[in-house]
Scaffold this active site. Structure first.
Site, PDB file in Angstrom:
ATOM      1  N   GLU B 169       0.814  -1.226   0.000  1.00 45.57           N
ATOM      2  CA  GLU B 169       0.000   0.000   0.000  1.00 45.57           C
ATOM      3  C   GLU B 169       0.838   1.262   0.000  1.00 45.57           C
ATOM      4  O   GLU B 169       0.604   2.172  -0.791  1.00 45.57           O
ATOM      5  CB  GLU B 169      -0.915   0.046   1.227  1.00 45.57           C
ATOM      6  CG  GLU B 169      -2.281  -0.557   1.005  1.00 45.57           C
ATOM      7  CD  GLU B 169      -2.223  -2.069   0.998  1.00 45.57           C
ATOM      8  OE1 GLU B 169      -1.179  -2.616   1.357  1.00 45.57           O
ATOM      9  OE2 GLU B 169      -3.233  -2.679   0.623  1.00 45.57           O
ATOM     10  N   HIS B 238     -11.268  -4.611   9.945  1.00 52.66           N
ATOM     11  CA  HIS B 238     -11.755  -4.391   8.591  1.00 52.66           C
ATOM     12  C   HIS B 238     -13.029  -3.576   8.544  1.00 52.66           C
ATOM     13  O   HIS B 238     -13.720  -3.582   7.540  1.00 52.66           O
ATOM     14  CB  HIS B 238     -12.003  -5.740   7.899  1.00 52.66           C
ATOM     15  CG  HIS B 238     -10.740  -6.454   7.532  1.00 52.66           C
ATOM     16  ND1 HIS B 238      -9.940  -7.057   8.453  1.00 52.66           N
ATOM     17  CD2 HIS B 238     -10.132  -6.653   6.334  1.00 52.66           C
ATOM     18  CE1 HIS B 238      -8.891  -7.593   7.851  1.00 52.66           C
ATOM     19  NE2 HIS B 238      -8.983  -7.361   6.562  1.00 52.66           N
TER      20      HIS B 238
END
Lengths: 374, 439
Positions: B169, B238
């Site tokens: 990322e 999440h």
């Protein structure tokens, strides 16, 4: 008493160029490296000398202004490392791209920003190259993307610029610089991976000045062979105090990338005379003797000067004239930087967005509003 | 004789828009009984004897053996029943009938489009319109997108325009930002915004601040998009909402669509914007169909960034929300309308710059304010709305303190009963409205 002309040199006396032996680069995953001889013309030599001397004097002037508290905040000086930015700049084209970290004044000058704009930016005036909005660590110009304060963050940015170079297909490369301290950042390894996977025309350049702030390379890195840290990316280790060595290596690296072979890594072994920044005296983690030794044996400007004089490319007087001219330029620039007014308060709200119709920005309380213009 | 019914299961990865349900039901002749399946809108194909399945119109008797289109290994795929089809003839199949009832015809040009398809259309149109636009992220190319948002785009545009990245990322976000600085217009997908935390330095320090630090000389025309907030049963790491995190930073624009029109219009506007835009989608909305007018389906339809939309007019209370909770607000409004409380529901659409003027005008009208969001309460979007209302002219028109409905102030648990109670439900909104109105 009459004045007698003791001696005079005609410029026709000088050689037009000379060939120099330069140090061979250590290679990683490369069959051959850059040439071990470099040809330098008189004009080139004078240009390199003037540029390096300007950067040296500009950094020393910044040191002075900082101690007078006219420059505030962070100020990371580049003196000692001039051969790196000058050698790189003369090896690439103005249409190529450069991005580096926060030790940026040398590169900003090499990329074409005048000294007065650099000093005015350091002193936070409206005549600064980014109107006083950036300061020491955030200087930009065409094809030069700063000036980045977060250690290592500029490396993925550089690979992104290289991706754009490849995308547009204009045969440009991006020089992406970072230091020995930053070389241990995880995002740099992520970038190596993607640059190699996608064959981005990115020249990774580690300016190894032996210390990451106060930590020597031996204490920070399990492997100090920074030119090998790219693993699957070929690398060169270059003498960063010799402007010709840097130039030849950068030419070699840029050609490698332009040929579409993917990224390449260069480690420039260099040295900074000042501490990490102006808040660091620079002697708690290294000895004065070490600094003195580098100054006397490997100073980049002295090396170039000796080469030019010994090979009849210039005379000492000529180089002294250049010194005088450079000092004058720096004085004038410093004069400008200390007398130019600070940016107007209205500037506070500007440039939040690009190409945006004007809008209002909140100040320290709900009644203070600034207009924001792009 | 065995009659087999094949109703193909709903499979979003299939290319065509038809909804496909697969369910094998074996019946013996003469029983004429079958399970009542929720098959509204689906045409049923059925055949005889286990060989030769035959497409049948409206679900009446099998016609005979013909090769069924789309037949795969004995299964037949159903096509969508469209409006205007004749409804199934009653009485033919016996007591319990599989109904393949055509849906009502919408107004001319209006279609039902899922948020996923709307986003896909927006990406397709913008990739076509401007060569500098490209998409990068994990699984966006050959996998068609982790949530199939970029379905078909790699096939159409190739490796140069749709790029699969490794799981890095910080690295690929920095690469995307650098590409934007050098003149491209990347769309950087985060598989979920939870992973954007690893790259948040590049989003804030490299993307958001650069225009300002460079006094406008370097633009960063980039879009960061992906699902934000809670999904279903994906637990604490999440499920975080980042609206407040990104909404905090000057230099960014932050948008949060609810409907398909929002999604498509905002994504197109974001891609065309020369500034870094964070687009916070919602995974649970991807499969939800919304009506899209013909105008909304056109190639130049954009929703302006920074403008809220009043989804429902009302007079008694203002409900302000963004993303998925907007739907809950509308449901709550429908329930409350039966009790005589008319709620005005505002869909913020943009978190930064926030359209507080629309909220203020509404509060001036209704005198009551309830904010609804999925994120945590402390320093959240609702907190910002309340602070701004207090600072502005609308404060004098409030008849009661503003009320916030938010996610519970805990990391998201896994068990369904716990998770359900961590997010604002319709009943919570109704309760809050009644508290605000003191009824």
């Amino acid at each position: 008493a009459s004045r007698v002309v003791v001696a005079s040199r005609n410029y026709a006396d000088f050689a037009s160029e000379a060939t120099f032996e330069i140090k061979k680069c250590d290679l990683h995953r490369l069959e051959e490296g850059p040439s071990t001889t470099a040809v330098m013309t008189r004009e080139e030599g004078l240009h390199y000398y003037k540029t390096m001397q300007t950067i040296r004097r500009m950094e020393l002037k910044s040191d002075q202004l900082y101690k007078q508290k006219i420059i505030r905040g962070f100020c990371h000086l580049y003196d000692g490392q001039e051969a790196c930015c000058v050698g790189l700049e003369v090896a690439i084209k103005p249409t190529d791209h450069v991005i580096t970290a926060y030790r940026v004044h040398g590169f900003t000058y090499a990329r074409g920003v005048p000294v007065r704009e650099i000093l005015a930016e350091l002193t936070g005036r409206k005549g600064g190259c980014v109107k006083g909005k950036g300061g020491s660590m955030h200087m930009y110009t065409k094809n030069f993307y700063g000036g980045n304060g977060i250690v290592g963050a500029q490396v993925p940015l550089g690979a992104g610029i290289a991706l754009a170079c490849k995308y547009f297909g204009k045969n440009e490369v991006c020089l992406t610089l970072y230091g020995d301290g930053a070389a241990n950042q995880g995002q740099i390894f992520e970038t190596y991976n993607m640059a190699a996977l996608w064959k981005l025309p990115c020249v990774f350049i580690c300016e190894n000045n032996r210390y990451g702030m106060g930590t020597s390379v031996e204490r920070a890195a399990a492997s100090t062979d920074y030119y090998k840290r790219g693993d699957f990316i070929p690398g060169l280790r270059v003498d960063g105090m010799d402007v010709l060595c840097v130039r030849e290596a950068a030419k070699f690296a840029a050609e490698y990338c332009r040929a579409g072979k993917g990224p390449i890594l260069m480690e420039l072994q260099t040295y900074r005379y000042h501490g990490h920044s102006m808040s660091d005296p620079g002697i708690s983690y290294r000895t004065r003797e070490e600094i003195q030794e580098v100054r006397s044996k490997s100073d980049p400007i002295t090396l170039l000067k000796d080469r030019m004089v010994n090979n009849n490319l210039a005379s000492i007087e000529e180089l002294k004239e250049i010194d005088v001219a450079v000092r004058k330029e720096i004085e004038e620039a410093a004069q400008f930087a200390t007398t130019d007014p600070e940016p107007p308060l209205e500037e506070l709200g500007n440039h939040i967005y690009c190409n945006e119709p004007p809008f209002e920005v909140r100040g320290p309380n709900q009644w203070i509003r600034y207009k924001s213009v792009s | 004789m065995t009659v087999r019914y094949q109703i193909v299961q709903r499979d979003d990865s299939l290319q065509s828009k038809s909804m496909r349900i697969q369910h094998r039901v074996t019946l013996t002749k003469g029983t004429r009984r079958r399970q009542a399946l929720k098959t509204t809108g689906y045409r049923i194909f059925w055949g005889v004897g286990g060989k030769g399945f035959v497409p049948v119109k409206g679900g009446v008797r099998p016609r005979g053996r013909e090769a069924a289109p789309g037949r795969v290994g004995g299964e037949v795929r159903c096509a969508e029943v469209r409006c205007g089809d004749s409804p199934p003839v009653p009485g033919v199949w016996g007591a319990r009938r599989l109904r393949a009832v055509p849906p009502p015809c919408p107004a001319a040009g209006v279609s039902q489009v899922t948020v996923r398809d709307a986003l896909n259309q927006a990406l397709d149109e913008e990739l076509e319109r401007d060569e500098r636009v490209f998409l990068l992220g994990e699984e966006v190319a050959q996998y068609d997108g982790a949530y199939k948002i970029s379905r078909g785009l790699w096939k159409k545009y190739g490796d140069k325009r749709v790029i699969d990245t490794p799981i890095s990322e910080m690295g690929f976000t920095g690469i995307a930002v650098g590409a934007a600085m050098a003149g491209l217009r990347p769309v950087c997908e985060f598989m979920t915004f939870n992973f954007s935390m690893q790259a948040i330095d590049q989003v804030i320090n490299s993307a958001a601040k650069t225009c300002y630090m460079s006094a406008g000389s370097i633009a960063v025309p980039i879009v960061f998009r992906g699902p934000n907030g809670a999904s279903a049963g994906v637990a604490a790491q999440h499920s975080q909402c980042f609206a407040a995190w990104y909404g905090h930073c000057p230099g960014l624009k932050v948008v949060s669509p609810w409907s398909s029109e929002d999604a498509k219009g905002l994504l197109k506007a974001s891609i065309r914007d020369d500034n870094p835009v964070v687009m916070l989608e919602n995974e649970l909305l991807y499969g939800v169909p919304f009506e899209m007018s013909e105008q909304a389906q056109s190639k130049d339809f954009v929703v302006p960034i920074g403008k809220a939309k009043i989804e429902r007019q009302g007079t008694h209370v203002t409900l302000v929300s963004h993303s998925r909770p907007v739907g809950h607000c509308l449901e709550a409004a429908a329930v409350l309308a039966k009790e005589g409380v008319e709620c005005e529901v505002i869909n913020l659409r943009t978190i930064r710059p926030m359209d507080i003027e629309t909220v203020e005008a509404s509060v001036v009208k209704t005198n009551h304010l309830v904010t609804v969001e999925g994120g945590w309460p402390q320093f959240g979007v609702g907190a910002e709305i309340c602070a701004r209302i207090m600072e502005g002219s609308a404060f004098n028109y409030l008849d009661a303190p503003a009320v916030r409905v938010t996610g519970a102030d805990v990391p998201m648990p896994y068990a369904k009963i716990l998770e359900d109670n961590c997010l604002p439900q319709v009943k919570d909104i109704i309760f809050a409205v009644k508290k605000a109105l003191n009824i």
